[in-house]
Design a protein around this motif. Structure first.
Motif, PDB file in Angstrom:
ATOM      1  N   LYS A 162       0.802  -1.226   0.000  1.00 48.85           N
ATOM      2  CA  LYS A 162       0.000   0.000   0.000  1.00 48.85           C
ATOM      3  C   LYS A 162       0.834   1.274   0.000  1.00 48.85           C
ATOM      4  O   LYS A 162       0.352   2.329  -0.408  1.00 48.85           O
ATOM      5  N   LEU A 163       2.095   1.195   0.433  1.00 48.04           N
ATOM      6  CA  LEU A 163       2.915   2.407   0.520  1.00 48.04           C
ATOM      7  C   LEU A 163       4.208   2.303  -0.293  1.00 48.04           C
ATOM      8  O   LEU A 163       4.479   3.156  -1.144  1.00 48.04           O
ATOM      9  N   GLU A 164       4.985   1.256  -0.036  1.00 42.86           N
ATOM     10  CA  GLU A 164       6.313   1.184  -0.641  1.00 42.86           C
ATOM     11  C   GLU A 164       6.256   0.962  -2.151  1.00 42.86           C
ATOM     12  O   GLU A 164       7.010   1.604  -2.899  1.00 42.86           O
ATOM     13  N   VAL A 165       5.389   0.064  -2.602  1.00 44.62           N
ATOM     14  CA  VAL A 165       5.282  -0.183  -4.043  1.00 44.62           C
ATOM     15  C   VAL A 165       4.807   1.069  -4.796  1.00 44.62           C
ATOM     16  O   VAL A 165       5.423   1.468  -5.790  1.00 44.62           O
ATOM     17  N   PRO A 166       3.711   1.727  -4.356  1.00 45.55           N
ATOM     18  CA  PRO A 166       3.311   2.969  -5.045  1.00 45.55           C
ATOM     19  C   PRO A 166       4.398   4.037  -5.032  1.00 45.55           C
ATOM     20  O   PRO A 166       4.569   4.770  -6.017  1.00 45.55           O
ATOM     21  N   SER A 167       5.149   4.122  -3.938  1.00 46.67           N
ATOM     22  CA  SER A 167       6.227   5.108  -3.857  1.00 46.67           C
ATOM     23  C   SER A 167       7.362   4.787  -4.819  1.00 46.67           C
ATOM     24  O   SER A 167       8.045   5.691  -5.319  1.00 46.67           O
ATOM     25  N   ALA A 168       7.558   3.487  -5.086  1.00 46.33           N
ATOM     26  CA  ALA A 168       8.666   3.067  -5.943  1.00 46.33           C
ATOM     27  C   ALA A 168       8.333   3.142  -7.430  1.00 46.33           C
ATOM     28  O   ALA A 168       9.246   3.138  -8.263  1.00 46.33           O
ATOM     29  N   LEU A 169       7.043   3.202  -7.780  1.00 44.63           N
ATOM     30  CA  LEU A 169       6.655   3.128  -9.186  1.00 44.63           C
ATOM     31  C   LEU A 169       7.281   4.208 -10.074  1.00 44.63           C
ATOM     32  O   LEU A 169       7.729   3.898 -11.187  1.00 44.63           O
ATOM     33  N   PRO A 170       7.315   5.492  -9.661  1.00 45.96           N
ATOM     34  CA  PRO A 170       7.941   6.497 -10.545  1.00 45.96           C
ATOM     35  C   PRO A 170       9.386   6.173 -10.887  1.00 45.96           C
ATOM     36  O   PRO A 170       9.798   6.258 -12.058  1.00 45.96           O
ATOM     37  N   ILE A 231       6.929   3.797 -26.161  1.00 45.91           N
ATOM     38  CA  ILE A 231       5.576   4.368 -26.085  1.00 45.91           C
ATOM     39  C   ILE A 231       4.660   3.475 -25.258  1.00 45.91           C
ATOM     40  O   ILE A 231       3.832   3.962 -24.471  1.00 45.91           O
ATOM     41  N   VAL A 232       4.811   2.155 -25.409  1.00 45.03           N
ATOM     42  CA  VAL A 232       4.013   1.216 -24.613  1.00 45.03           C
ATOM     43  C   VAL A 232       4.285   1.412 -23.129  1.00 45.03           C
ATOM     44  O   VAL A 232       3.355   1.428 -22.305  1.00 45.03           O
ATOM     45  N   VAL A 233       5.561   1.577 -22.765  1.00 49.64           N
ATOM     46  CA  VAL A 233       5.916   1.821 -21.365  1.00 49.64           C
ATOM     47  C   VAL A 233       5.308   3.129 -20.873  1.00 49.64           C
ATOM     48  O   VAL A 233       4.805   3.213 -19.746  1.00 49.64           O
ATOM     49  N   LEU A 234       5.323   4.162 -21.712  1.00 54.60           N
ATOM     50  CA  LEU A 234       4.729   5.444 -21.340  1.00 54.60           C
ATOM     51  C   LEU A 234       3.231   5.298 -21.064  1.00 54.60           C
ATOM     52  O   LEU A 234       2.700   5.881 -20.105  1.00 54.60           O
ATOM     53  N   ILE A 235       2.544   4.512 -21.891  1.00 53.39           N
ATOM     54  CA  ILE A 235       1.103   4.297 -21.710  1.00 53.39           C
ATOM     55  C   ILE A 235       0.833   3.558 -20.400  1.00 53.39           C
ATOM     56  O   ILE A 235      -0.063   3.927 -19.631  1.00 53.39           O
ATOM     57  N   ILE A 236       1.644   2.514 -20.130  1.00 55.09           N
ATOM     58  CA  ILE A 236       1.481   1.760 -18.885  1.00 55.09           C
ATOM     59  C   ILE A 236       1.788   2.644 -17.684  1.00 55.09           C
ATOM     60  O   ILE A 236       1.081   2.617 -16.670  1.00 55.09           O
ATOM     61  N   GLU A 237       2.831   3.446 -17.795  1.00 57.55           N
ATOM     62  CA  GLU A 237       3.192   4.365 -16.709  1.00 57.55           C
ATOM     63  C   GLU A 237       2.061   5.353 -16.436  1.00 57.55           C
ATOM     64  O   GLU A 237       1.712   5.609 -15.273  1.00 57.55           O
ATOM     65  N   LYS A 238       1.492   5.899 -17.490  1.00 58.94           N
ATOM     66  CA  LYS A 238       0.397   6.856 -17.332  1.00 58.94           C
ATOM     67  C   LYS A 238      -0.800   6.212 -16.646  1.00 58.94           C
ATOM     68  O   LYS A 238      -1.483   6.850 -15.841  1.00 58.94           O
ATOM     69  N   TYR A 239      -1.031   4.936 -16.947  1.00 61.17           N
ATOM     70  CA  TYR A 239      -2.163   4.234 -16.327  1.00 61.17           C
ATOM     71  C   TYR A 239      -1.942   4.017 -14.832  1.00 61.17           C
ATOM     72  O   TYR A 239      -2.845   4.241 -14.025  1.00 61.17           O
ATOM     73  N   PHE A 240      -0.744   3.593 -14.453  1.00 60.43           N
ATOM     74  CA  PHE A 240      -0.467   3.279 -13.051  1.00 60.43           C
ATOM     75  C   PHE A 240      -0.157   4.519 -12.210  1.00 60.43           C
ATOM     76  O   PHE A 240      -0.233   4.453 -10.978  1.00 60.43           O
ATOM     77  N   LEU A 241       0.206   5.608 -12.870  1.00 59.80           N
ATOM     78  CA  LEU A 241       0.551   6.825 -12.134  1.00 59.80           C
ATOM     79  C   LEU A 241      -0.440   7.944 -12.436  1.00 59.80           C
ATOM     80  O   LEU A 241      -0.064   9.086 -12.685  1.00 59.80           O
ATOM     81  N   LYS A 242      -1.712   7.597 -12.432  1.00 55.48           N
ATOM     82  CA  LYS A 242      -2.741   8.600 -12.692  1.00 55.48           C
ATOM     83  C   LYS A 242      -2.722   9.714 -11.655  1.00 55.48           C
ATOM     84  O   LYS A 242      -3.126  10.851 -11.931  1.00 55.48           O
ATOM     85  N   TRP A 243      -2.262   9.376 -10.464  1.00 57.72           N
ATOM     86  CA  TRP A 243      -2.273  10.347  -9.362  1.00 57.72           C
ATOM     87  C   TRP A 243      -1.197  11.410  -9.507  1.00 57.72           C
ATOM     88  O   TRP A 243      -1.263  12.454  -8.862  1.00 57.72           O
ATOM     89  N   ARG A 244      -0.184  11.134 -10.328  1.00 59.96           N
ATOM     90  CA  ARG A 244       0.930  12.071 -10.437  1.00 59.96           C
ATOM     91  C   ARG A 244       0.529  13.283 -11.253  1.00 59.96           C
ATOM     92  O   ARG A 244      -0.116  13.177 -12.295  1.00 59.96           O
TER      93      ARG A 244
END
Length: 246
Positions: A162-170, A231-244
């Motif tokens: 709930k904390l460490e994984v979301p913090s590590a995603l960027p 571009i695929v990585v950018l799309i996946i990143e945008k999906y998982f980091l909607k909060w950023r």
């Protein structure tokens, strides 16, 4: 589209300059023009796309998949064990000081001309940014938030998810965006030094025939593959980091 206008303009100027210079020098076996490369690419499209591209893409896919599993596992292990961090971190750094071009022939000796010699090169060149990105991301977790969740009674695994994984995603995605283009380079290097198929192998074969346009044609496809994967990585990143924030 407007944000890419200057990039497109610069690329157009570079291609026009290249075309003019290539025509003036007129040594196509060394410096083929973009037009000559395009013509050669069209002539070879069937053999490149149907035979050599799938072989290269298989190397890239396997190398990236194994690097992801290996990199994430090592990063988590180092995050939770100071002993493993002290033991593995210097080895990770050392692994990147060895020239890949020197190790590729060794992998060919070990694995032969099978797909695994190319996969090994790809793994070696891609797992480092993934590992370091994930590790730095986990290490950047807000300690005060972590202590707060501990006071609420959350378990270690709950805090991790709930904390460490979301913090590590960027940081993880930053490392992945470096690794993806490098995977294309790793696959090409592996095929260049020892393969029976693949875009890197075909480029090397064309070099022995002094076919400049034939050398560049598979490189264009390799570049396109790298751009698409990025571009695929950018799309996946945008999906998982909607909060950023954008």
């Amino acid at each position: 589209m407007k944000r890419y206008m200057y990039s497109v303009l610069l690329l157009s100027v570079m291609l026009i300059t290249w075309e003019v210079m290539a025509r003036l020098v007129d040594v196509s076996f060394i410096l083929p023009s973009p037009m000559q490369i395009s013509i050669k690419l069209w002539e070879l499209k069937d053999v490149l796309l149907q035979h050599h591209l799938p072989a290269t893409f298989a190397v890239i896919s396997l190398g990236l998949a194994i690097s992801l599993v290996l990199g994430i596992a090592i990063a988590i292990a180092m995050h939770y064990s100071k002993v493993l961090e002290q033991a593995l971190y210097p080895l990770l750094i050392t692994s990147q000081t060895i020239p890949i071009i020197a190790l590729a022939p060794i992998f060919v000796l070990w694995f032969g001309y099978t797909i695994w010699s190319k996969v090994a090169v790809t793994i070696l060149i891609t797992f480092f940014p993934i590992t370091i990105g994930m590790f730095d991301g986990l290490r950047s977790t807000d300690k005060e938030l972590k202590e707060l969740l501990q006071t609420f009674g959350l378990t270690r695994s709950q805090i991790f998810l709930k904390l460490e994984v979301p913090s590590a995603l960027p940081s993880f995605f930053s490392g992945l965006k470096v690794a993806v283009p490098m995977s294309v380079i790793g696959a090409a290097i592996g095929e260049w030094l020892g393969a029976q198929s693949g875009l890197g192998y075909f480029s090397r074969r064309m070099m022995t025939q002094f076919d400049g346009a034939g050398v560049f044609a598979p490189i264009v496809i390799l570049s396109f593959v790298g751009i698409v994967l990025f571009i695929v990585v950018l799309i996946i990143e945008k999906y998982f980091l909607k909060w950023r924030k954008k």
